[in-house]
Structure formats: structure tokens, C-alpha cells
Scaffold this motif. Structure first.
Motif, PDB file in Angstrom:
ATOM      1  N   MET A  32       0.851  -1.180   0.000  1.00  0.00           N
ATOM      2  CA  MET A  32       0.000   0.000   0.000  1.00  0.00           C
ATOM      3  C   MET A  32       0.889   1.233   0.000  1.00  0.00           C
ATOM      4  O   MET A  32       2.074   1.165   0.349  1.00  0.00           O
ATOM      5  N   PHE A  33       0.316   2.363  -0.395  1.00  0.00           N
ATOM      6  CA  PHE A  33       1.062   3.611  -0.500  1.00  0.00           C
ATOM      7  C   PHE A  33       0.656   4.541   0.634  1.00  0.00           C
ATOM      8  O   PHE A  33      -0.530   4.748   0.887  1.00  0.00           O
ATOM      9  N   LEU A  34       1.652   5.092   1.310  1.00  0.00           N
ATOM     10  CA  LEU A  34       1.414   5.912   2.498  1.00  0.00           C
ATOM     11  C   LEU A  34       2.268   7.170   2.438  1.00  0.00           C
ATOM     12  O   LEU A  34       3.367   7.156   1.859  1.00  0.00           O
ATOM     13  N   PRO A  35       1.781   8.270   3.057  1.00  0.00           N
ATOM     14  CA  PRO A  35       2.588   9.490   3.081  1.00  0.00           C
ATOM     15  C   PRO A  35       3.667   9.428   4.155  1.00  0.00           C
ATOM     16  O   PRO A  35       3.497   8.798   5.205  1.00  0.00           O
ATOM     17  N   LEU A  36       4.783  10.075   3.877  1.00  0.00           N
ATOM     18  CA  LEU A  36       5.797  10.290   4.901  1.00  0.00           C
ATOM     19  C   LEU A  36       5.347  11.443   5.795  1.00  0.00           C
ATOM     20  O   LEU A  36       4.366  12.139   5.484  1.00  0.00           O
ATOM     21  N   PRO A  37       6.004  11.663   6.931  1.00  0.00           N
ATOM     22  CA  PRO A  37       5.588  12.772   7.807  1.00  0.00           C
ATOM     23  C   PRO A  37       5.550  14.106   7.065  1.00  0.00           C
ATOM     24  O   PRO A  37       6.431  14.398   6.240  1.00  0.00           O
ATOM     25  N   ILE A  38       4.515  14.896   7.329  1.00  0.00           N
ATOM     26  CA  ILE A  38       4.386  16.217   6.713  1.00  0.00           C
ATOM     27  C   ILE A  38       5.065  17.230   7.634  1.00  0.00           C
ATOM     28  O   ILE A  38       4.638  17.440   8.774  1.00  0.00           O
ATOM     29  N   VAL A  39       6.127  17.838   7.155  1.00  0.00           N
ATOM     30  CA  VAL A  39       6.883  18.817   7.949  1.00  0.00           C
ATOM     31  C   VAL A  39       7.087  20.068   7.107  1.00  0.00           C
ATOM     32  O   VAL A  39       7.105  20.010   5.874  1.00  0.00           O
ATOM     33  N   ASN A  40       7.238  21.210   7.785  1.00  0.00           N
ATOM     34  CA  ASN A  40       7.351  22.470   7.045  1.00  0.00           C
ATOM     35  C   ASN A  40       8.784  22.887   6.761  1.00  0.00           C
ATOM     36  O   ASN A  40       9.027  23.968   6.211  1.00  0.00           O
ATOM     37  N   LYS A  41       9.735  22.061   7.148  1.00  0.00           N
ATOM     38  CA  LYS A  41      11.134  22.305   6.812  1.00  0.00           C
ATOM     39  C   LYS A  41      11.854  20.951   6.832  1.00  0.00           C
ATOM     40  O   LYS A  41      11.275  19.929   7.229  1.00  0.00           O
ATOM     41  N   LYS A  42      13.091  20.969   6.441  1.00  0.00           N
ATOM     42  CA  LYS A  42      13.839  19.716   6.328  1.00  0.00           C
ATOM     43  C   LYS A  42      14.026  19.057   7.687  1.00  0.00           C
ATOM     44  O   LYS A  42      14.365  19.712   8.673  1.00  0.00           O
ATOM     45  N   HIS A  43      13.793  17.738   7.727  1.00  0.00           N
ATOM     46  CA  HIS A  43      14.059  16.899   8.891  1.00  0.00           C
ATOM     47  C   HIS A  43      14.862  15.687   8.434  1.00  0.00           C
ATOM     48  O   HIS A  43      14.954  15.402   7.239  1.00  0.00           O
ATOM     49  N   HIS A  44      15.405  14.977   9.396  1.00  0.00           N
ATOM     50  CA  HIS A  44      16.103  13.732   9.079  1.00  0.00           C
ATOM     51  C   HIS A  44      15.494  12.567   9.857  1.00  0.00           C
ATOM     52  O   HIS A  44      15.299  12.668  11.072  1.00  0.00           O
ATOM     53  N   ILE A  45      15.182  11.492   9.136  1.00  0.00           N
ATOM     54  CA  ILE A  45      14.867  10.212   9.790  1.00  0.00           C
ATOM     55  C   ILE A  45      16.203   9.592  10.191  1.00  0.00           C
ATOM     56  O   ILE A  45      17.080   9.386   9.344  1.00  0.00           O
ATOM     57  N   TYR A  46      16.371   9.289  11.475  1.00  0.00           N
ATOM     58  CA  TYR A  46      17.667   8.797  11.932  1.00  0.00           C
ATOM     59  C   TYR A  46      17.591   7.365  12.491  1.00  0.00           C
ATOM     60  O   TYR A  46      18.627   6.760  12.780  1.00  0.00           O
ATOM     61  N   LYS A  47      16.389   6.831  12.612  1.00  0.00           N
ATOM     62  CA  LYS A  47      16.255   5.495  13.196  1.00  0.00           C
ATOM     63  C   LYS A  47      14.946   4.873  12.717  1.00  0.00           C
ATOM     64  O   LYS A  47      13.974   5.586  12.434  1.00  0.00           O
TER      65      LYS A  47
END
Length: 618
Positions: free
Chosen positions: A211-226
């Protein structure tokens, strides 16, 4: 079952403290794992890569003997087992042994384990010792960065009697590098779950649900670290792997849940893996200098979540909501992480004959077109970690790097691969890949238990040959996979070849697979012209061709000579002994020497006091 009574194999006591030995009696060991389903047998360990010494602490809920060692994939015969315990009169016994058959232990001529402490209280017997990664004793199994099958056993008293009820084997990455503390999280850490909700697992052996899902909606750059798996209780044995693929932002994506590789091709869109988990894996944290970027126009906004189910018992009415939990932060790292998929194209053109004790498959990657396909200059790729993946017939994998026609290094490998333990592993140091380098994936299979061909495919009973490299800085290349010219392979086997690849597979299925033909097919696959298929995150595909280069084996390092016992001349490494004292940088500790029984009684009061400091809570 043979019963051997303890007669004080080795009586040991504590001598005066000396400087240097790593991981002494009270040193905290970084890694730990229960080795049995009932949580009775608990192992702690740590290691020093430079000095090539590993320290174990085995804690068992028993008043009898305990043992720890290394075994191999196929049989316990030849396994090494370090045994020890505390007799009712308080004396300590300790010995480096090996199994001469499934039931009988015999003491090694060379004693290569150094006892650091043995205690027994009302609840536990605890034994701590160190040993070299590779001793000069052929009865000791080498400890490497491969999957190690750790053997633990214990008795209810001090009679050394092996019991299958109290012997356990667990696959562990003993030399796995871990740079991060899970407790040390950024203050603004947020989580986002990607999961399939209330999915009814079909009553089929294999299902790929997407299935297709959205990634987190953020208003500036973030990093997934874990990331870490989210598994539903009691469904763990049915979830084979979970993959998260980044989608190009121009993609038109379907809704709902469907078979990934079924009738609707839209559910197989998006091919750049950004996160991967497989059976046996735990959580994984990226290196401090890199993370998966989200929140910029260049970053993916949607992903394809793929959950592979293996319902071999065809259980009805099982619902699942498995997935992946992402940890992300606004505290940015220096680089963006990318993932490059290497290996053999997962398609029936990849084949493995039945009855093979060993069959090698090869997938070539040529990076010379990466920059052209990327659409922008590509920086040198710094590989930080990797994930190895085959199915049930897989025995070993390796990734080898070539530059200017010469073998540069083995990037990663596992010569003792275990399907039930698949984790993302860090490299000791980042490995640099430059444009123009060639990367070769070699997979080894065994099919002695099969009487028909095994083809590349998505089912667990099919096969794969894949290695995922996590690198930085990110580019747009998602995969680089190779496959052999099946027409030339058929010719080499003396078969009438067809221009239709699928017809050639049927021809190969009819070959009489003698050992001679198995080796002939392996040689033909290696020597045939390889097609290399390169794909980008936006599903652009370009092919090139190349030849499989030879792999020069990495020589074994020198062994560490024991300070006690004998080493037979034929046991010496061609590189010679490394006979310097086995000391490491770090904390001071005590050393153990073999002493006469009278001396042990004289020191017994001091011994009891010092060993008591070893006991810690689980």
C-alpha cells in the motif's frame, strides 16, 4: 548419552592484579542476549577489534556447570565449548573443550580461554572469560564478523552430562559494530508509523501486500535517523520482511492494499528502498553524520510499504497490522542517506540447480553511467552500513569492489548466512565508492534437499541474491542488478537454445543435474556476458554489459598462540604465530593462573570476595 564426571578439569585461582587485560571482572560488557526461549541462559559480551580478543559472561539459572562455545551450521560435532562451575566445597573448575561426537566432550590440548571469574549464588552460576578471535588450536572455532552460531549448555549439578533439553544454539552477530546508544535520542524526536491496518493474511504460502502511504508532513527539512519494526504479537513468524520504497513525486499512485506483484502493475511502482527490515532484525540507527531527508521539494512525499508474509501453515482468519516506525528530528545531520540495491535481478532467469552442495550466483554492477542517469554530478559514495538478503537456500554472500580492473576490497560478507537473522549492520569504517568502480555480488547456495530447480522470485521458496548498501550523500540511483546470458548458458550445457529466455528456463529444468553439470552451469553463468540493469528513483532504466571478474580470496590473519597447553606444529598459521602478550588498552584487571590445590585453599577467602563482585542483575 555419554556421562563424563568432573574431576576438577582445571583448578584456577586469582593471582595478583596486573595491568592491561580488557573487560575485567567488573567491566561493563556492551552487548547482551538471552539464548533460550525461557530466558534462563543470558549472555553478555564485548570485543576489541584491534587486539582480536572477545570477552563473554554467561549467566545461567543453575547451581551446576555452564558452557559456552561456537558451533557450525550443520552439526554440533567439532563444536568448541568452554565449561566451568563451582563445586559444593567452593572450588572452581574451568576448561576449554570440544565435542568429539554429539554427546562427548574432550579437553583441548591447547587451553585458549582465559578465565576472568566464576561465581555461584542461590540463583545463578556466572562465568566470565576471554578468548582470541582466532587461536592456533584447530579445535577452536574462529570468531568472525559472519553470523556466529553460539552454543550454550548447562547442567543441574556438577556432573558434565550434555542434555538436548539444556543445550541451545542461537545465531548472533558477535562482532557487530554499534556506534549509537538507543537511549541518546534528540530532544525533539518524533515518530511516524507506516503500517498495514487490519490486513487479512491470505491462506497462501507467500503474499506480498503493498500500500502507499505518506511520509511525515513537515514544514522544513528533517532527518529520519532510526527505524524499527512494528510486529503484531503472535504474527512474528509469518512476517518475512518489510520494505519501504521511496516514490518519485511525479508518480500516480493507487489506493488501498493489493498484491505487490500481481495483476495491477501500479502496486509495484517505486523501487528505491530507503528502509529495510527482515526476519530476526531489530531496530537500526543511522550513523551520526547522515539521515534520510524529508521535507524538501527534492525529497519523496509518499512511499510504498511492502510486507512479505509466509503463511506456510495456511492459517485462516489471521489479521495483521505490521509496519515500520520511523524516528525523525529537526536536528539535521551533515549528509542525506541513500540506499543502493545490488545483486542478481530477481527474476526466473536466475536459477539454482537441485542437489547442489554449493552453487555460486553473480550479479555485476558498473557505476560508469550513474552520473548520466542521475542528471547531476555524483559525489563519491561513502558506504556506512549494509543488509544482506537471500532466501532459504542461501549460505553466504559478499560484495567485492573493483577499480581500474583490480580488486580493491571486500566491502561486506557473511560466509555463514542465516535466513532467520537479517539485520542492517554497520561497517567498521565508511567505504568509498567512486564513479567507474565495479561492484560484484556473489551468493552461495545449497540445494541438497531439493529435487527440482530453484528460480529467482518473490516467494520464500524461490531465491534472491541482494545486498543493500546504505551510503551518503544520496543520489537518484536506486538499483544496479546483473543477470547472465541464459542462451550461452544453455549452449554450454549442450542444450538447444531458444531466443525466448523463458523457453530456455524450461530447457534447463529438463537437464540431468549431475555434479558435473552443476559445476558446468556455475562456470557458464560466471563466464557469460552479464547484462547490468540500472534503475533510478523515477523508474528510468538503462542497461549495459560486463564480465564477471575473479574474486581473490582474503588471506586469513595470524592466529594467537595460547599461553598454556600445547599447539601441534600442523596447527600453526602460514602467517606464523602472533605471540605477543594478550593485553589490550583499557582498564586493569586480574589474571588467572593455574595453581596447585593447596594454593587454591589458601587463596579461597580472597577468591570468594573478588568473584562476588562479578554478580550483577540481569
Amino acid at each position: 548419552m555419554t556421562c563424563v564426571f568432573f574431576r576438577l578439569f582445571l583448578l584456577v585461582a586469582l593471582a595478583a592484579p596486573s595491568q592491561g587485560t580488557h573487560h575485567g571482572p567488573t567491566t561493563r560488557l556492551r552487548y547482551s542476549r538471552f539464548l533460550d526461549p525461557s530466558n534462563v541462559v543470558f549472555l553478555r559480551w564485548d570485543f576489541d577489534l584491534q587486539a582480536e580478543i572477545i570477552t563473554f559472561e554467561l549467566q545461567v539459572r543453575t547451581a551446576g556447570w555452564v558452557g559456552l562455545g561456537i558451533t557450525n551450521r550443520y552439526t554440533s560435532v567439532g563444536s568448541d565449548l568452554v565449561v566451568g562451575g563451582v563445586l559444593p566445597d567452593g572450588n572452581v573448575y574451568f576448561s576449554d573443550q570440544h565435542l568429539v561426537d554429539e554427546d562427548t566432550l574432550e579437553e583441548d590440548g591447547s587451553q585458549d580461554a582465559e578465565l576472568l571469574g566464576l561465581t555461584e549464588d542461590a540463583a545463578y552460576t556466572t562465568m566470565r572469560f576471554s578468548r582470541p578471535f582466532r587461536s592456533c588450536d584447530p579445535h577452536d572455532q574462529d570468531i568472525t564478523s559472519d553470523t556466529m552460531r553460539v552454543l550454550a549448555a548447562y547442567g543441574l549439578d556438577d556432573t558434565l552430562k550434555l542434555s538436548r533439553k539444556r543445550a541451545f544454539v542461537k545465531s548472533i552477530f558477535l562482532l557487530q559494530i554499534t556506534y549509537h546508544d538507543d537511549e541518546d535520542l534528540p530532544e525533539d524526536t518524533m515518530t511516524h508509523d507506516l503500517e498495514i491496518t487490519d490486513f487479512l493474511i491470505p491462506e497462501d504460502d507467500t503474499t506480498y501486500a503493498c500500500m502507499f502511504l505518506p511520509l511525515p508532513i513537515v514544514n522544513k527539512k528533517h532527518h529520519i535517523y532510526k527505524f524499527e519494526p512494528k510486529l503484531v504479537d503472535h504474527n512474528e513468524t509469518m512476517v518475512h520482511h518489510i520494505l519501504v520504497y521511496a516514490c518519485g513525486n511525479a508518480s500516480v499512485l493507487p489506493t488501498g492494499i493489493s498484491e505487490c506483484y500481481g495483476f495491477d502493475p501500479a502496486f509495484s511502482l517505486c523501487s528505491q528502498v530507503i528502509v529495510g527490515w527482515a526476519v530476526g532484525g531489530l531496530s537500526y540507527q543511522f550513523p551520526d553524520e547522515a539521515g534520510i531527508s524529508i521535507g524538501t521539494p527534492l525529497d519523496p512525499q509518499w512511499i510504498r510499504l511492502e510486507v512479505h508474509y509466509s503463511n506456510f501453515h495456511n492459517l485462516p482468519g489471521v489479521y495483521d497490522s505490521s509496519g515500520i516506525r520511523l524516528y525523525y528530528t529537526s536536528h539535521l545531520r551533515k549528509y542525506d542517506i541513500g540506499v543502493l540495491e545490488l545483486g542478481v535481478l530477481t527474476f526466473p532467469i536466475h536459477f539454482i540447480p537441485p542437489g547442489a552442495e554449493s552453487f555460486m550466483s553473480y550479479g555485476l554492477c558498473k557505476t560508469e553511467k550513474f552520473e548520466e542517469m542521475n542528471g547531476a554530478p555524483i559525489s563519491d559514495m561513502q558506504v556506512a552500513s549494509y543488509l544482506l538478503h537471500t532466501h532459504l537456500a542461501g549460505q553466504a554472500l559478499k560484495a567485492v569492489q573493483y577499480r581500474n580492473g583490480k580488486q580493491l576490497r571486500t566491502i561486506c560478507k557473511d560466509d555463514s548466512y542465516d535466513f532467520s537473522l537479517q539485520e542492517t549492520r554497520d561497517l567498521p569504517h565508511p567505504v568509498e565508492i567512486k564513479l567507474g568502480d565495479e561492484l560484484l555480488i556473489e551468493c552461495s547456495y545449497q540445494t541438497l534437499d531439493r529435487d527440482s530447480m530453484t528460480f529467482g522470485g518473490t516467494s520464500t521458496i524461490n531465491e534472491m541474491c541482494l545486498i543493500f548498501l546504505f551510503y551518503y550523500p544520496r543520489n537518484n540511483i536506486s538499483s544496479c542488478l546483473g543477470y547472465p546470458d541464459i542462451i550461452s548458458v544453455a549452449h554450454e550445457l549442450g542444450e538447444e537454445a531458444s531466443e525466448n529466455p523463458m523457453e530456455n528456463l524450461m530447457i534447463l529444468n529438463n537437464v540431468e543435474w549431475t555434479q558435473e553439470n552443476i559445476k558446468k552451469a556455475e562456470k557458464a553463468c560466471k563466464e557469460s556476458l552479464q547484462t547490468v540493469m540500472i534503475k533510478t528513483i523515477n523508474e528510468l532504466i538503462e542497461n549495459t554489459t560486463g564480465r564477471i571478474p575473479d574474486i581473490i580470496p582474503t588471506p586469513r590473519g595470524p592466529c594467537l598462540e595460547s599461553s598454556g597447553g600445547k599447539v601441534e606444529p600442523q596447527d600453526k598459521s602460514p602467517a606464523g604465530f602472533r605471540a605477543e602478550p594478550m593485553t589490550l588498552n583499557g582498564s586493569s584487571t586480574v589474571t588467572l593462573e593455574h595453581l596447585p590445590l593447596a594454593a587454591i585453599f589458601l587463596l579461597q577467602g580472597t577468591l570468594s570476595w573478588l568473584l562476588a563482585t562479578l554478580q550483577t542483575a540481569v
